[in-house]
Motif scaffolding. Structure first.
Motif, short mmCIF file in Angstrom:
data_model
loop_
_atom_site.label_atom_id
_atom_site.label_comp_id
_atom_site.label_asym_id
_atom_site.label_seq_id
_atom_site.Cartn_x
_atom_site.Cartn_y
_atom_site.Cartn_z
N ALA A 91 -5.30 5.77 0.56
CA ALA A 91 -5.23 4.30 0.60
C ALA A 91 -6.31 3.68 -0.30
O ALA A 91 -6.02 2.74 -1.04
CB ALA A 91 -5.38 3.82 2.04
N VAL A 102 -5.06 -4.05 6.83
CA VAL A 102 -3.80 -3.34 6.59
C VAL A 102 -2.80 -3.74 7.66
O VAL A 102 -3.12 -3.76 8.85
CB VAL A 102 -4.02 -1.81 6.58
N LEU A 125 0.84 -1.19 0.00
CA LEU A 125 0.00 0.00 0.00
C LEU A 125 0.88 1.25 0.00
O LEU A 125 0.64 2.19 -0.74
CB LEU A 125 -0.91 -0.01 1.23
N GLU A 126 1.91 1.25 0.83
CA GLU A 126 2.80 2.41 0.93
C GLU A 126 4.16 1.94 1.43
O GLU A 126 4.26 1.19 2.40
CB GLU A 126 2.23 3.44 1.92
#
Length: 166
Positions: free
Chosen positions: A98, A114, A50-51
């Motif tokens: 997100a 997450v 995601l990041e």
């Protein structure tokens, strides 16, 4: 101070700077997501990123120990995850980013899970559950518009914003 002293000071300074950078170990952090909940012992290796988060580094004038890295890495990565999210839960801004990254419909009851994941030169990738992420996929067929994703703050809204009352 004569030329010999200056050269000596410059040489010692260079060794110290190079030494400080040479004796570092890193912890590699990111946020990953899944539509299924991970159980203890399961791997996060195949999950989508995601990041990519900043990677904490640990240094020592000699050599940083793996014990220190393994001890600090989980909390340091969780702190990086919370910094990106805006707290222990997603803020509206981070949640929207997100949802746009994940691009999935995830209503309450079927959230995106997450995880803060981390690894280092000292061990395997491990993870911690961070928060649920709920997103609405909005479409407006009358205008031929689809694929718009909107964050559902804390998974609280039961219906998408373009269908009040469902």
């Amino acid at each position: 101070m004569n030329a010999c002293h200056v050269i000596f000071v410059v040489a010692i300074s260079a060794i110290m700077i190079l030494g400080a950078n040479a004796y570092r170990k890193y912890c590699y952090c990111d946020l990953r997501w899944s539509t299924r909940e991970l159980r203890a012992g399961q791997s996060a290796n195949g999950l989508s990123v995601l990041e990519d988060l900043p990677n904490p580094s640990y240094h020592h004038w000699l050599i940083p120990s793996c014990r220190r890295v393994n001890q600090n890495c989980p909390d340091d990565c969780l702190d990086e995850a919370h910094d990106w999210m805006g707290g222990a839960r997603f803020t509206n801004t981070a949640g929207q980013l997100a949802c746009e990254s994940v691009r999935r419909n995830a209503p309450p009851g079927s959230p995106i899970y997450v995880y803060a994941t981390y690894d280092s030169v000292c061990g395997d990738r491990t993870w911690q559950y961070v928060a649920p992420l709920c997103c609405w996929e909005l479409s407006f067929p009358q205008y031929d518009i689809s694929g718009i994703f909107r964050y559902n703050h804390r998974c609280e809204e039961p219906c998408p914003p373009n269908r009040p009352g469902c």
